[in-house]
Design a protein around this motif. Structure first.
Motif, mmCIF file in Angstrom:
data_model
loop_
_atom_site.group_PDB
_atom_site.id
_atom_site.type_symbol
_atom_site.label_atom_id
_atom_site.label_comp_id
_atom_site.label_asym_id
_atom_site.label_seq_id
_atom_site.Cartn_x
_atom_site.Cartn_y
_atom_site.Cartn_z
ATOM 1 N N LYS A 42 32.725 41.362 29.631
ATOM 2 C CA LYS A 42 34.019 41.712 29.048
ATOM 3 C C LYS A 42 34.880 42.470 30.068
ATOM 4 O O LYS A 42 36.079 42.228 30.193
ATOM 5 N N GLN A 43 34.253 43.382 30.796
ATOM 6 C CA GLN A 43 35.001 44.157 31.784
ATOM 7 C C GLN A 43 35.412 43.300 32.978
ATOM 8 O O GLN A 43 36.501 43.479 33.543
ATOM 9 N N VAL A 44 34.571 42.359 33.365
ATOM 10 C CA VAL A 44 34.929 41.411 34.419
ATOM 11 C C VAL A 44 36.162 40.603 33.995
ATOM 12 O O VAL A 44 37.073 40.364 34.796
ATOM 13 N N GLY A 45 36.197 40.184 32.726
ATOM 14 C CA GLY A 45 37.352 39.449 32.219
ATOM 15 C C GLY A 45 38.626 40.273 32.240
ATOM 16 O O GLY A 45 39.705 39.781 32.597
ATOM 17 N N GLU A 46 38.513 41.539 31.856
ATOM 18 C CA GLU A 46 39.671 42.428 31.907
ATOM 19 C C GLU A 46 40.186 42.581 33.336
ATOM 20 O O GLU A 46 41.402 42.544 33.588
ATOM 21 N N ASN A 47 39.262 42.743 34.251
ATOM 22 C CA ASN A 47 39.629 42.905 35.653
ATOM 23 C C ASN A 47 40.298 41.633 36.192
ATOM 24 O O ASN A 47 41.300 41.694 36.918
ATOM 25 N N ALA A 48 39.761 40.482 35.823
ATOM 26 C CA ALA A 48 40.327 39.209 36.273
ATOM 27 C C ALA A 48 41.751 39.038 35.772
ATOM 28 O O ALA A 48 42.627 38.515 36.480
ATOM 29 N N ALA A 49 42.000 39.470 34.544
ATOM 30 C CA ALA A 49 43.320 39.285 33.942
ATOM 31 C C ALA A 49 44.403 40.083 34.652
ATOM 32 O O ALA A 49 45.590 39.741 34.553
ATOM 33 N N GLN A 50 44.039 41.114 35.377
ATOM 34 C CA GLN A 50 45.029 41.918 36.098
ATOM 35 C C GLN A 50 45.719 41.116 37.198
ATOM 36 O O GLN A 50 46.854 41.417 37.577
ATOM 37 N N ASN A 51 45.028 40.076 37.682
ATOM 38 C CA ASN A 51 45.589 39.273 38.777
ATOM 39 C C ASN A 51 45.920 37.846 38.358
ATOM 40 O O ASN A 51 46.216 37.008 39.202
ATOM 41 N N ALA A 52 45.863 37.580 37.061
ATOM 42 C CA ALA A 52 46.099 36.218 36.577
ATOM 43 C C ALA A 52 47.349 36.187 35.710
ATOM 44 O O ALA A 52 47.611 37.112 34.940
ATOM 45 N N ILE A 53 48.105 35.102 35.819
ATOM 46 C CA ILE A 53 49.311 34.964 35.013
ATOM 47 C C ILE A 53 49.171 33.880 33.949
ATOM 48 O O ILE A 53 50.014 33.764 33.064
ATOM 49 N N ALA A 54 48.109 33.087 34.022
ATOM 50 C CA ALA A 54 47.912 31.982 33.091
ATOM 51 C C ALA A 54 46.451 31.538 33.173
ATOM 52 O O ALA A 54 45.710 31.968 34.059
ATOM 53 N N PRO A 55 45.992 30.669 32.251
ATOM 54 C CA PRO A 55 44.587 30.266 32.243
ATOM 55 C C PRO A 55 44.084 29.692 33.564
ATOM 56 O O PRO A 55 42.950 29.953 33.966
ATOM 57 N N GLY A 56 44.921 28.911 34.264
ATOM 58 C CA GLY A 56 44.461 28.293 35.510
ATOM 59 C C GLY A 56 44.091 29.315 36.562
ATOM 60 O O GLY A 56 43.035 29.216 37.205
ATOM 61 N N THR A 57 44.939 30.299 36.748
ATOM 62 C CA THR A 57 44.628 31.344 37.727
ATOM 63 C C THR A 57 43.554 32.281 37.210
ATOM 64 O O THR A 57 42.795 32.853 37.994
ATOM 65 N N PHE A 58 43.472 32.426 35.889
ATOM 66 C CA PHE A 58 42.442 33.301 35.331
ATOM 67 C C PHE A 58 41.047 32.773 35.638
ATOM 68 O O PHE A 58 40.128 33.545 35.938
ATOM 69 N N ALA A 59 40.859 31.454 35.571
ATOM 70 C CA ALA A 59 39.548 30.875 35.864
ATOM 71 C C ALA A 59 39.101 31.233 37.279
ATOM 72 O O ALA A 59 37.937 31.582 37.511
ATOM 73 N N VAL A 60 40.025 31.165 38.230
ATOM 74 C CA VAL A 60 39.709 31.529 39.613
ATOM 75 C C VAL A 60 39.420 33.019 39.712
ATOM 76 O O VAL A 60 38.450 33.446 40.353
ATOM 77 N N GLU A 61 40.260 33.831 39.061
ATOM 78 C CA GLU A 61 40.091 35.275 39.145
ATOM 79 C C GLU A 61 38.822 35.750 38.449
ATOM 80 O O GLU A 61 38.253 36.784 38.822
ATOM 81 N N LEU A 62 38.343 35.008 37.455
ATOM 82 C CA LEU A 62 37.081 35.378 36.803
ATOM 83 C C LEU A 62 35.928 35.261 37.797
ATOM 84 O O LEU A 62 35.058 36.146 37.858
ATOM 85 N N ILE A 63 35.916 34.198 38.576
ATOM 86 C CA ILE A 63 34.895 34.049 39.615
ATOM 87 C C ILE A 63 35.036 35.161 40.651
ATOM 88 O O ILE A 63 34.038 35.791 41.055
ATOM 89 N N ASN A 64 36.264 35.436 41.063
ATOM 90 C CA ASN A 64 36.493 36.505 42.036
ATOM 91 C C ASN A 64 36.014 37.853 41.503
ATOM 92 O O ASN A 64 35.431 38.660 42.238
ATOM 93 N N SER A 65 36.266 38.102 40.224
ATOM 94 C CA SER A 65 35.886 39.371 39.626
ATOM 95 C C SER A 65 34.375 39.506 39.507
ATOM 96 O O SER A 65 33.821 40.601 39.688
ATOM 97 N N LEU A 66 33.678 38.419 39.225
ATOM 98 C CA LEU A 66 32.212 38.456 39.204
ATOM 99 C C LEU A 66 31.669 38.872 40.565
ATOM 100 O O LEU A 66 30.639 39.546 40.661
ATOM 101 N N TYR A 67 32.357 38.468 41.602
ATOM 102 C CA TYR A 67 31.945 38.795 42.967
ATOM 103 C C TYR A 67 32.268 40.240 43.335
ATOM 104 O O TYR A 67 31.456 40.934 43.960
ATOM 105 N N SER A 68 33.451 40.706 42.930
ATOM 106 C CA SER A 68 33.943 41.986 43.438
ATOM 107 C C SER A 68 33.648 43.182 42.538
ATOM 108 O O SER A 68 33.673 44.324 42.997
#
Length: 270
Positions: free
Chosen positions: A224-250
């Motif tokens: 859940k926290q990874v998702g919140e973090n990913a959403a800070q850098n995403a503007i829509a579902p397409g970028t969110f999918a990428v940012e979710l992977i990035n957030s799992l890493y970082s």
């Protein structure tokens, strides 16, 4: 008791091998998510090799998203191999209420394999418990459900942990129940966010040293926290999918906050 921070660090240090028999829609997403987290995925579903793969793996994840008869048989063989080795098995009953074939397939898996955790949404939980629910394909759908009570009863019925995701997640072994706050409304708008969570949960279980309930709750709290973090850098579902992977890493153990609580067991029988 292991801490959330300790479990995340163990995943990244030990790099557990997670055997996934999953669906064609999310296999790449799951594999990339596990690698980003620090685990090691293997995506094998041929009947001829699944027993060997699960015997080598630290956890086996079974996902029925795009199943057929051979796929179900492979899951049962892999699950039995994991049982024989004594490693965890995660079952993701994707869209179990959508068809009779899915219902029978999950019933067969649960009869043949000792699963450690069922990771589902509210609609899938309702189908497992035979509660009336208006499903929409493999999505959660709509209905009235006492999630905590039904999850506790399903956990007792199958002698496993049940983890139900939604706006508020519920994790229970039938005796102790956690509720987890957080997440972001972009998470259900990408295909495979729940499927990836099942794999992430498998990685946490693989290093849990038997503390499976705590590890499951920790995995969901972390995600859940990874998702919140990913959403800070995403503007829509397409970028969110990428940012979710990035957030799992970082996302680090220092970033983790306490977003789960133990709630009183309902003690109600269905």
């Amino acid at each position: 008791m292991v801490t959330k921070q300790h479990l995340l660090e163990k995943v990244r240090t030990q790099k557990p091998l997670i055997h996934n028999i999953t669906n064609i829609v999310v296999a790449n997403f799951q594999a990339n998510g596990l690698i980003a987290l620090g685990a090691s995925p293997i995506m094998a579903q041929a009947i001829e090799e699944v027993a060997a793969m699960s015997s080598h793996a630290d956890c086996t994840v079974l996902n029925i998203g795009t199943l057929d008869h051979a796929n179900v048989l492979a899951m049962i063989i892999a699950g039995k191999s994991a049982n024989q080795k004594g490693t965890p098995v995660v079952l993701d009953p994707v869209g179990v209420g959508a068809s009779e074939f899915r219902k029978q397939s999950i019933a067969n898996i649960l009869r043949e394999v000792k699963v450690t955790i069922i990771r589902c949404n509210a609609g899938e939980l309702a189908a497992l418990a035979n509660v009336d629910w208006q499903a929409k394909g493999v999505d959660a759908g709509e209905g009235q459900l006492d999630v905590q009570n039904v999850a506790e009863q399903v956990a007792k019925q199958h002698n496993c942990i049940v983890a139900v995701t939604g706006v508020k997640d519920t994790v229970t072994d039938g005796q102790t129940t956690f509720q987890i706050e957080g997440g972001h409304n972009l998470m259900p708008l990408i295909t495979g966010s729940g499927c990836l969570l099942s794999a992430v949960t498998g990685a946490f279980l693989a290093v849990a040293d038997g503390q499976n309930l705590q590890a499951t709750a920790t995995a969901l709290a972390f995600y859940k926290q990874v998702g919140e973090n990913a959403a800070q850098n995403a503007i829509a579902p397409g970028t969110f999918a990428v940012e979710l992977i990035n957030s799992l890493y970082s996302f680090t153990s220092e970033d983790l906050r306490d977003n789960m609580t133990i709630v009183e067991n309902t003690g109600i029988q269905l």
